[in-house]
Design an enzyme around this catalytic site. Structure first.
Site, PDB file in Angstrom:
ATOM      1  N   SER A  50       0.826  -1.198   0.000  1.00 10.77           N
ATOM      2  CA  SER A  50       0.000   0.000   0.000  1.00 10.77           C
ATOM      3  C   SER A  50       0.864   1.253   0.000  1.00 10.77           C
ATOM      4  O   SER A  50       2.061   1.221   0.289  1.00 10.77           O
ATOM      5  CB  SER A  50      -0.906   0.019   1.233  1.00 10.77           C
ATOM      6  N   ASP A  83      -1.523  -1.398  -3.798  1.00 13.12           N
ATOM      7  CA  ASP A  83      -2.865  -1.214  -3.247  1.00 13.12           C
ATOM      8  C   ASP A  83      -3.078   0.238  -2.830  1.00 13.12           C
ATOM      9  O   ASP A  83      -2.203   0.862  -2.216  1.00 13.12           O
ATOM     10  CB  ASP A  83      -3.025  -2.147  -2.038  1.00 13.12           C
ATOM     11  N   HIS A  84      -4.252   0.774  -3.123  1.00 13.83           N
ATOM     12  CA  HIS A  84      -4.682   2.097  -2.647  1.00 13.83           C
ATOM     13  C   HIS A  84      -3.661   3.201  -2.878  1.00 13.83           C
ATOM     14  O   HIS A  84      -3.300   3.935  -1.951  1.00 13.83           O
ATOM     15  CB  HIS A  84      -5.043   2.035  -1.157  1.00 13.83           C
ATOM     16  N   ASP A 105      -6.453   4.791  -6.660  1.00 15.05           N
ATOM     17  CA  ASP A 105      -7.615   5.123  -5.837  1.00 15.05           C
ATOM     18  C   ASP A 105      -7.949   6.602  -5.983  1.00 15.05           C
ATOM     19  O   ASP A 105      -7.401   7.449  -5.280  1.00 15.05           O
ATOM     20  CB  ASP A 105      -7.317   4.772  -4.375  1.00 15.05           C
ATOM     21  N   GLU A 135     -11.373   2.313  -7.807  1.00 16.49           N
ATOM     22  CA  GLU A 135     -12.410   2.304  -6.776  1.00 16.49           C
ATOM     23  C   GLU A 135     -13.462   3.347  -7.085  1.00 16.49           C
ATOM     24  O   GLU A 135     -13.148   4.478  -7.470  1.00 16.49           O
ATOM     25  CB  GLU A 135     -11.791   2.581  -5.400  1.00 16.49           C
ATOM     26  N   HIS A 177     -12.574  -0.601   6.255  1.00 15.25           N
ATOM     27  CA  HIS A 177     -11.177  -0.880   6.516  1.00 15.25           C
ATOM     28  C   HIS A 177     -10.883  -0.900   8.021  1.00 15.25           C
ATOM     29  O   HIS A 177     -11.569  -0.258   8.812  1.00 15.25           O
ATOM     30  CB  HIS A 177     -10.284   0.194   5.884  1.00 15.25           C
ATOM     31  N   HIS A 205     -12.682  -4.735  -0.494  1.00 21.37           N
ATOM     32  CA  HIS A 205     -11.735  -4.186   0.473  1.00 21.37           C
ATOM     33  C   HIS A 205     -12.357  -4.246   1.866  1.00 21.37           C
ATOM     34  O   HIS A 205     -13.561  -4.398   2.015  1.00 21.37           O
ATOM     35  CB  HIS A 205     -11.407  -2.728   0.115  1.00 21.37           C
ATOM     36  N   ASN A 227      -9.452  -8.665  -0.339  1.00 23.56           N
ATOM     37  CA  ASN A 227      -8.311  -8.015   0.302  1.00 23.56           C
ATOM     38  C   ASN A 227      -8.375  -8.187   1.819  1.00 23.56           C
ATOM     39  O   ASN A 227      -9.415  -7.916   2.438  1.00 23.56           O
ATOM     40  CB  ASN A 227      -8.320  -6.523  -0.008  1.00 23.56           C
ATOM     41  N   THR A 230      -5.805  -6.179   8.126  1.00 26.97           N
ATOM     42  CA  THR A 230      -5.886  -6.041   9.578  1.00 26.97           C
ATOM     43  C   THR A 230      -5.982  -7.385  10.291  1.00 26.97           C
ATOM     44  O   THR A 230      -5.336  -7.599  11.323  1.00 26.97           O
ATOM     45  CB  THR A 230      -7.093  -5.166   9.963  1.00 26.97           C
TER      46      THR A 230
END
Length: 290
Positions: A50, A83-84, A105, A135, A177, A205, A227, A230
């Site tokens: 990320s 990612d992102h 993103d 996204e 998230h 996500h 995805n 965490t």
């Protein structure tokens, strides 16, 4: 073994009606654990870096090159993904450095600006044969940016994909998230409508907050890329806490980091199996929690 293109693993999962796990790399130990999970299960995996991870390491190259090296050395089918990325230049850099896919993103932009900027990334990626994820409809919980209940509109999603040419679409369907409890409820009817309206794989996500059985139902409704970050971070940290409690005089960081790496390898493998067999996996994890 060489890197596997992200497009290859996503297309295979979509054709089979299953999904592939896309797990975030925070440091070398997580990259090693995730590749180990793919080797243990014989299933493909997507390693994700990320923009926050790049910022943590101070630069793109150190963690990116390490992740690419771990993936290339594996006997498993491993793809590497950015990612992102809200920074367009970071997305373009990842394309140039050999990533199999990037997520640009632009969800905080208005529709027209998101389309225009995403098209720029798509154009560069197409030249390199790199898949682009985008996204539409911000996913709840990212940087506290939006209220609960945000959802992606199927008609707008279809228009966005047609105008940008993106290869995968992250959609807002009820997840958030950074959830540490797995209590999120997905809008399965909306997932099915999006799947019917959008001709590219759908990405979930914020999957750490979604129970196993709900993820399985979401895959059946049309999700292809799941995805997770965490939840696996919690497994890593929990194993380290346990190790240090049992070995209070430990000073060699390799010992407790290895405990975290082993925990992620086990749980990531379980999740890869779950996503690859949605019709039969059910709630096989600890208390049905994935």
């Amino acid at each position: 073994m060489t890197l596997t293109p992200t497009r290859t693993v996503l297309d295979a999962a979509a054709a089979a009606g299953t999904a592939i796990g896309a797990f975030n790399v925070l440091h070398l130990e997580t990259a090693e654990a995730l590749v180990g999970a793919a080797e243990d299960t014989g299933l493909p995996v997507i390693l994700q870096l990320s923009e926050n991870c790049v910022r943590y390491h101070g630069a793109f190259e150190p963690i990116a090159l390490a992740t690419l090296a771990v993936a290339e050395a594996s006997s498993a089918s491993v793809a590497v993904h950015l990612d992102h990325a809200e920074d367009v230049e970071l997305a373009l850099l990842a394309i140039d450095r050999g990533f199999g896919s990037v997520m640009y993103d632009g969800a905080k932009l208005d529709f027209a600006d998101n389309v225009a900027t995403t098209r720029r990334v798509v154009a560069r990626a197409a030249e390199a044969g790199v898949l682009v994820e985008a996204e539409l409809g911000e996913i709840g919980g990212k940087d506290g940016a939006h209220a609960p209940g945000v959802r992606t509109d199927p008609a707008e999603a279809a228009q966005f994909v047609a105008e940008t040419g993106v290869d995968a679409l992250a959609v807002a369907v009820g997840s958030s998230h950074a959830m540490t409890e797995r209590v999120a409820a997905l809008d399965l009817e909306l997932i099915a409508r999006l799947h019917a309206a959008v001709p590219v794989p759908l990405v979930l996500h914020g999957s750490s907050g979604v129970p196993d059985e709900t993820i399985v139902a979401g895959i059946a409704a049309g999700l292809t890329k799941i995805n997770v970050s965490t939840h696996l971070n919690a497994a890593f940290t929990g194993a380290i806490r346990d190790y240090l409690t049992e070995h209070p005089t430990a000073v060699d960081s390799r010992k407790y980091l290895a405990a975290g790496r082993d925990a992620v390898r086990i749980e990531a493998g379980r999740m890869l199996r779950l996503f690859a067999s949605p019709a039969t996996a059910g709630t096989t994890g600890r208390d049905g929690i994935g």
